[in-house]
Design an enzyme around this catalytic site. Structure first.
Site, PDB file in Angstrom:
ATOM      1  N   HIS A   1       0.864  -1.181   0.000  1.00 17.12           N
ATOM      2  CA  HIS A   1       0.000   0.000   0.000  1.00 17.12           C
ATOM      3  C   HIS A   1       0.901   1.232   0.000  1.00 17.12           C
ATOM      4  CE1 HIS A   1       0.657   0.818   4.317  1.00 17.12           C
ATOM      5  NE2 HIS A   1       0.699  -0.505   4.421  1.00 17.12           N
ATOM      6  N   ALA A   2       0.359   2.401   0.186  1.00 13.93           N
ATOM      7  CA  ALA A   2       1.083   3.663  -0.014  1.00 13.93           C
ATOM      8  C   ALA A   2       2.404   3.764   0.748  1.00 13.93           C
ATOM      9  CB  ALA A   2       0.181   4.845   0.337  1.00 13.93           C
TER      10      ALA A   2
END
Length: 88
Positions: A15-16
């Site tokens: 994810h980010a």
């Protein structure tokens, strides 16, 4: 070109935050770094490209590195992705 295959250890995948750590590491290495997963290859220094792969926990990825110190950089990035980046 050095290549390494590893599984993603972060519990929620790339994810980010973990993808950002990967992109920053790839950029700062000064090498051409690619990430291959799910039949697609992207530049690892592009956060959006890495996120577009939708890599989850346990997914296998191939890291490709081109440059003068490619073996060391490939080992470094493989170790990064094989660690739990959620706790970093």
């Amino acid at each position: 070109m050095a290549q390494r295959t590893t599984s993603i250890a972060s519990k929620v995948g790339l994810h980010a935050r973990p993808a950002s750590l990967l992109a920053n590491t790839a950029t700062s290495s000064g090498h051409d770094v690619t990430l291959t997963a799910k039949g697609r290859t992207v530049d690892a220094d592009s956060l959006l490209s890495v996120l577009s792969l939708g890599i989850g926990h346990g997914d296998e990825v191939v890291i490709g590195v081109e440059g003068t110190d490619d073996e060391r950089v490939a080992d470094e990035i493989a170790a990064l992705l094989a660690s739990d980046l959620d706790s970093v």
